[in-house]
Write an enzyme that holds these catalytic residues in place. Structure first.
Site, short mmCIF file in Angstrom:
data_model
loop_
_atom_site.label_atom_id
_atom_site.label_comp_id
_atom_site.label_asym_id
_atom_site.label_seq_id
_atom_site.Cartn_x
_atom_site.Cartn_y
_atom_site.Cartn_z
N GLN A 1 -5.25 -4.65 6.66
CA GLN A 1 -3.84 -4.66 6.25
C GLN A 1 -2.96 -4.38 7.46
OE1 GLN A 1 -3.30 -2.46 2.26
NE2 GLN A 1 -5.14 -1.60 3.14
N ASN A 2 -3.60 -4.07 8.59
CA ASN A 2 -2.83 -3.68 9.77
C ASN A 2 -2.31 -4.90 10.51
OD1 ASN A 2 -3.42 -1.13 9.06
ND2 ASN A 2 -5.03 -0.84 10.59
N HIS B 1 -1.65 -8.87 6.30
CA HIS B 1 -0.19 -8.65 6.33
C HIS B 1 0.47 -9.15 7.61
CE1 HIS B 1 -0.82 -5.26 3.14
NE2 HIS B 1 -0.88 -6.46 2.63
N ARG C 1 7.68 -1.14 17.45
CA ARG C 1 6.24 -1.10 17.18
C ARG C 1 5.45 -2.00 18.13
NH1 ARG C 1 9.03 0.63 13.93
NH2 ARG C 1 8.40 2.42 12.67
N ASP D 1 -1.46 -4.48 13.74
CA ASP D 1 -1.87 -4.30 15.14
C ASP D 1 -3.14 -5.12 15.40
OD1 ASP D 1 -4.35 -2.70 14.72
OD2 ASP D 1 -3.00 -1.13 14.04
N THR E 1 -6.88 3.58 3.95
CA THR E 1 -5.81 2.95 3.17
C THR E 1 -5.59 3.75 1.90
OG1 THR E 1 -5.21 1.01 1.86
CG2 THR E 1 -7.52 1.21 2.43
N SER E 2 -4.30 3.85 1.54
CA SER E 2 -3.94 4.67 0.38
C SER E 2 -4.33 3.99 -0.94
CB SER E 2 -2.44 4.92 0.39
OG SER E 2 -1.75 3.68 0.45
P1 NAD Z 1 -0.60 3.91 4.00
O1 NAD Z 1 0.33 4.44 5.04
O2 NAD Z 1 -0.12 3.73 2.63
O3 NAD Z 1 -1.92 4.83 3.92
C1 NAD Z 1 -2.61 5.23 5.05
C2 NAD Z 1 -3.83 6.01 4.62
O4 NAD Z 1 -4.52 6.38 5.80
C3 NAD Z 1 -3.54 7.30 3.85
O5 NAD Z 1 -4.27 7.32 2.65
C4 NAD Z 1 -4.00 8.40 4.80
O6 NAD Z 1 -4.59 9.50 4.13
C5 NAD Z 1 -5.05 7.69 5.63
N1 NAD Z 1 -5.30 8.25 6.95
C6 NAD Z 1 -4.47 8.96 7.74
N2 NAD Z 1 -5.10 9.31 8.88
C7 NAD Z 1 -6.36 8.82 8.80
C8 NAD Z 1 -7.50 8.84 9.66
N3 NAD Z 1 -7.46 9.44 10.85
N4 NAD Z 1 -8.63 8.22 9.25
C9 NAD Z 1 -8.70 7.61 8.04
N5 NAD Z 1 -7.66 7.55 7.18
C10 NAD Z 1 -6.50 8.15 7.56
O7 NAD Z 1 -1.16 2.57 4.63
P2 NAD Z 1 -1.88 1.31 3.98
O8 NAD Z 1 -2.70 1.75 2.80
O9 NAD Z 1 -2.53 0.58 5.07
O10 NAD Z 1 -0.73 0.39 3.40
C11 NAD Z 1 0.61 0.40 3.74
C12 NAD Z 1 1.09 -0.79 4.54
O11 NAD Z 1 1.43 -0.31 5.82
C13 NAD Z 1 0.14 -1.89 4.83
O12 NAD Z 1 0.68 -3.03 4.30
C14 NAD Z 1 0.10 -2.06 6.35
O13 NAD Z 1 0.31 -3.41 6.68
C15 NAD Z 1 1.27 -1.28 6.81
N6 NAD Z 1 1.13 -0.53 8.09
C16 NAD Z 1 0.38 -1.01 9.11
C17 NAD Z 1 0.23 -0.27 10.29
C18 NAD Z 1 -0.62 -0.84 11.41
O14 NAD Z 1 -0.68 -2.05 11.55
N7 NAD Z 1 -1.30 0.00 12.19
C19 NAD Z 1 0.85 0.97 10.41
C20 NAD Z 1 1.65 1.44 9.35
C21 NAD Z 1 1.76 0.67 8.18
#
Ligand code: NAD
Length: 229
Positions: free
Chosen positions: A87-88, A105, A56, A90, A172-173
């Protein structure tokens, strides 16, 4: 200046090519992500955990760029006091120019000591391996809040949420706590947005506009509307 507080999740980075956990069906090489991103995995198989994050981190250093949603939020700073709680892990908000970002996070581009959690290091390149040590001689780990660990910045996130004049939840979900609970601290009377193309777990609160659209499409439009209001 009015205060906009944003809670962003993996979905805001999806259009930059960073997979959400949902996209990957919650799996990495047949392991549930919760089982890789955890203190137990770190104890049992640190090589696997480091590899998961190295992949990643490499992507973040070499390929991924902010998208229209990150840039729209950065631009809002010209007219609003914008605070982002993400929560990201990145740094795409920062890369787009957002100045006020609180990571709930952790941060992928940082490593920290396993002997003293206050020793956090900015990484210059993507690789973190067994044998990479802090100044005290202890193994470095990713500066990530793993499943099952407490979220050190949550108190600060609550305080920021309480000050919002406008609150936005993006990508976010609303399943991962304590972040999902932040909406409970927001003034019920203010305008709130929930932007997610698959918005499902919709909190039962007042003044919430649900926008079922990709963040990269919805945010530039919302930002423009807010500026002319
Ligand atoms: P999640 O994966 O549970 O949910 C992601 C949400 O984003 C979903 O509801 C989905 O429908 C929505 N989504 C998808 N494409 C989209 C778009 N183009 N525009 C708007 N929304 C869109 O992720 P979460 O709720 O952030 O929580 C899960 C955990 O995953 C967090 O703790 C986070 O730290 C971690 N995570 C982080 C990254 C990152 O840093 N980029 C990537 C993956 C997971």
């Amino acid at each position: 200046m009015k205060k906009i507080v944003v809670l962003s999740g993996a979905g805001i980075s999806a259009e930059s090519g960073v997979k959400t956990f949902r996209d990957s069906k919650g799996l990495w090489r047949n392991h549930r992500i919760e089982e890789v991103a955890s203190p137990i995995a770190w104890n049992n198989n640190p090589e696997m955990v480091l590899e998961f994050y190295n992949i990643r981190r490499k992507q973040l250093f070499e390929e991924v760029k902010p998208n229209a949603a990150h840039y729209a939020l950065a631009e809002l700073q010209n007219n609003f006091d914008v605070k982002i709680i993400t929560q990201n892990v990145d740094d795409l908000h920062e890369q787009a120019g957002s100045k006020n970002v609180l990571h709930l996070h952790g941060e992928l581009k940082k490593a920290r000591s396993t002997a003293d959690e206050r020793l956090v290091y900015e990484m210059k390149s993507w690789e973190l391996n067994i044998g990479d040590k802090c100044e005290l001689g202890s193994q470095l780990r990713p500066h990530i809040v793993w499943f099952g660990e407490s979220v050190p910045n949550i108190e600060q996130a609550i305080e920021i949420s309480q000050t919002a004049d406008i609150f936005m939840v993006i990508g976010t979900s609303m399943l991962v706590y304590p972040a999902a609970g932040l909406l409970n601290y927001v003034n019920p009377d203010i305008e709130k947005y929930y932007i997610d193309p698959n918005a499902k777990n919709i909190p039962d609160i007042r003044n919430l506009k649900i926008i079922r659209e990709k963040a990269g499409i919805a945010l530039p439009i919302i930002a423009k509307d807010l500026k002319i209001k």
